[in-house]
Enzyme design. Structure first.
Site, mmCIF file in Angstrom:
data_model
loop_
_atom_site.group_PDB
_atom_site.id
_atom_site.type_symbol
_atom_site.label_atom_id
_atom_site.label_comp_id
_atom_site.label_asym_id
_atom_site.label_seq_id
_atom_site.Cartn_x
_atom_site.Cartn_y
_atom_site.Cartn_z
ATOM 1 N N ASP A 161 -3.101 8.680 -35.951
ATOM 2 C CA ASP A 161 -3.361 7.264 -35.670
ATOM 3 C C ASP A 161 -4.521 6.758 -36.527
ATOM 4 O OD1 ASP A 161 -1.383 7.422 -33.559
ATOM 5 O OD2 ASP A 161 -2.879 8.590 -32.482
ATOM 6 N N HIS A 189 -3.072 8.959 -27.123
ATOM 7 C CA HIS A 189 -2.105 8.824 -28.219
ATOM 8 C C HIS A 189 -0.862 8.145 -27.627
ATOM 9 C CE1 HIS A 189 0.447 9.635 -31.613
ATOM 10 N NE2 HIS A 189 1.280 10.317 -30.857
HETATM 11 P P1 NAX Z 1 11.118 19.290 -33.303
HETATM 12 O O1 NAX Z 1 12.075 19.064 -32.161
HETATM 13 O O2 NAX Z 1 11.594 19.171 -34.692
HETATM 14 O O3 NAX Z 1 10.448 20.724 -33.147
HETATM 15 C C1 NAX Z 1 9.942 21.189 -31.934
HETATM 16 C C2 NAX Z 1 10.100 22.705 -31.966
HETATM 17 O O4 NAX Z 1 9.455 23.214 -30.794
HETATM 18 C C3 NAX Z 1 11.566 23.150 -31.910
HETATM 19 O O5 NAX Z 1 11.814 24.042 -32.968
HETATM 20 C C4 NAX Z 1 11.685 23.845 -30.547
HETATM 21 O O6 NAX Z 1 12.545 24.971 -30.587
HETATM 22 C C5 NAX Z 1 10.239 24.272 -30.306
HETATM 23 N N1 NAX Z 1 9.882 24.446 -28.897
HETATM 24 C C6 NAX Z 1 10.258 23.696 -27.832
HETATM 25 N N2 NAX Z 1 9.733 24.207 -26.710
HETATM 26 C C7 NAX Z 1 8.998 25.277 -27.068
HETATM 27 C C8 NAX Z 1 8.224 26.226 -26.359
HETATM 28 N N3 NAX Z 1 8.127 26.190 -25.025
HETATM 29 N N4 NAX Z 1 7.593 27.201 -27.060
HETATM 30 C C9 NAX Z 1 7.709 27.278 -28.402
HETATM 31 N N5 NAX Z 1 8.450 26.415 -29.133
HETATM 32 C C10 NAX Z 1 9.082 25.424 -28.476
HETATM 33 O O7 NAX Z 1 9.894 18.308 -33.000
HETATM 34 P P2 NAX Z 1 8.758 17.834 -34.021
HETATM 35 O O8 NAX Z 1 9.206 16.639 -34.749
HETATM 36 O O9 NAX Z 1 8.267 19.012 -34.781
HETATM 37 O O10 NAX Z 1 7.644 17.312 -32.978
HETATM 38 C C11 NAX Z 1 6.936 18.198 -32.136
HETATM 39 C C12 NAX Z 1 6.097 17.436 -31.158
HETATM 40 O O11 NAX Z 1 5.105 16.649 -31.837
HETATM 41 C C13 NAX Z 1 6.890 16.434 -30.294
HETATM 42 O O12 NAX Z 1 6.434 16.557 -28.955
HETATM 43 C C14 NAX Z 1 6.475 15.094 -30.868
HETATM 44 O O13 NAX Z 1 6.585 14.060 -29.936
HETATM 45 C C15 NAX Z 1 5.033 15.370 -31.245
HETATM 46 N N6 NAX Z 1 4.373 14.433 -32.167
HETATM 47 C C16 NAX Z 1 3.059 14.186 -31.994
HETATM 48 C C17 NAX Z 1 2.353 13.331 -32.806
HETATM 49 C C18 NAX Z 1 0.901 13.065 -32.586
HETATM 50 O O14 NAX Z 1 0.339 12.250 -33.321
HETATM 51 N N7 NAX Z 1 0.217 13.684 -31.637
HETATM 52 C C19 NAX Z 1 3.032 12.597 -33.910
HETATM 53 C C20 NAX Z 1 4.323 13.221 -34.327
HETATM 54 C C21 NAX Z 1 5.160 13.744 -33.178
HETATM 55 O O15 NAX Z 1 5.784 12.666 -32.557
#
Ligand code: NAX
Length: 330
Positions: A161, A189
């Protein structure tokens, strides 16, 4: 390779889209510098271990001189074993029609388990950065499971952000991003975050004077930063990934070295009650980092009434989120 002891970096959700953009810069030295070896300890769900193996093969193929080892696992305690830095990215994305409260209830339990595993296995002074959304409250949940590791070191990411805010200002003012100082993000956030330009500087002059458009700063600027995540999804069909990964790199790298004089960094950290934010909430404040890698919430910032109201609104939202997950707080 350098003879320094490698730093162990645990990354969850390592085969996801953010993970894919995050691992390579860490292995290349962007967080800890060009002579500090690292070991990557990567956690994924069992179903994604095949894809994670492909990521490991690509890491191998980069022949990074600083990459001492890569561990892939679906066991959280193995992933967090002796970790110095834990990047908690893995969580479920928000599905269509899902409310924020549903997402909190959906992802919260993941952070109970991971908080416990960090407490059981990571170094006592491990630094933790939660990226997975809703990141402030997920971080709160993980922190509350920690009895042994330093709870102060549980942080969540608002750096994306801040970076978005910096880029918007640089474009509007026609200045390089590097000339901007003390532009920080307060709060959650979420849509209630407050990108505070009122203390910002451009080339040492008040940011608001250089931009010269108060209506834009109070209106479109704040709205654009607050809504940028959604705008990226609309344009790309997927949520921000590379920019989120680089923001995580910025957060971790800036937590590892002293903040340059006259600069602040936005970090969501456990509130100590500063600025009336209830103690214990994971809240983004302007921070500085000292030479020992300890962060400090900047004190004594003079806030106008509008800023105070925004800061309070975001704290209220986080208090409500805390109530929603009260049964997960140990
Ligand atoms: P993806 O769905 O591409 O990847 C998430 C990965 O996490 C998947 O490979 C899944 O298998 C794995 N996973 C799920 N549960 C798990 C667990 N219990 N233990 C280990 N691995 C697990 O998502 P991606 O685009 O990489 O985003 C990840 C997270 O970042 C989401 O929650 C998203 O909302 C968040 N974000 C946060 C941001 C921020 O500024 N704080 C911005 C970007 C993003 O939106």
């Amino acid at each position: 390779m350098s003879d320094k002891t490698p730093i162990r970096v645990a990354v969850t959700g390592a085969a996801g889209q953010i993970g894919y953009s995050l691992l390579f810069p860490i292995a290349a030295g962007h967080v800890f510098g060009p002579d500090q070896p690292v070991i990557l300890q990567l956690l994924e769900l069992p179903v994604a271990l095949g894809a994670l193996e492909g990521v490991r093969m690509e890491l191998d193929d980069c022949a990074f001189p600083l990459l001492a080892d890569v561990i892939t696992t679906s066991d959280a305690e193995t992933a967090f074993g002796d970790a110095d830095l834990c990047l908690l990215v893995g969580s479920k994305p928000r599905g269509p029609g899902m409310l924020r409260a549903d997402l909190i209830r959906e992802n919260g339990p993941i952070f109970v388990g991971q908080g416990k595993a960090i407490d059981a296995a990571a170094k006592e002074d491990a630094k933790i950065l939660v990226v997975g959304n809703p990141c402030n409250t997920n971080c709160l949940i993980a922190m509350n499971q920690a009895k042994r590791v330093n709870r102060r070191n549980f942080t969540a990411m608002t750096r994306l952000d801040e970076n978005r805010a910096r880029s918007q200002i640089a474009t509007k003012a026609g200045v390089p991003v590097s000339s901007i100082r003390k532009l920080s993000v307060w709060g959650n956030h979420s849509q209630t975050m407050y990108p505070d330009y009122t203390h910002g500087l451009i080339g040492g002059k008040p940011l608001a004077d250089v931009v010269g458009d108060a209506e834009w700063l109070d209106g479109d600027f704040i709205k654009t930063v607050q809504g940028r995540g959604k705008a990226i999804i609309n344009a790309r069909g997927k949520s921000s990934a590379a920019s989120a990964a680089w923001a995580a790199i910025d957060h971790a790298a800036d937590w590892h070295r002293e903040t340059p004089d006259g600069e602040w960094v936005s970090m969501a950290v456990p509130s100590d009650g500063s600025y009336g934010v209830p103690e214990g909430l994971i809240y983004s404040f302007p921070c500085t980092v000292d030479a020992d890698g300890e962060y400090h919430i900047v004190q004594g910032i003079d806030l106008n009434d509008a800023a105070k109201a925004r800061i309070e609104a975001s704290a209220n939202e986080l208090s409500t989120e805390r109530e929603t997950v009260s049964d997960l707080l140990g």
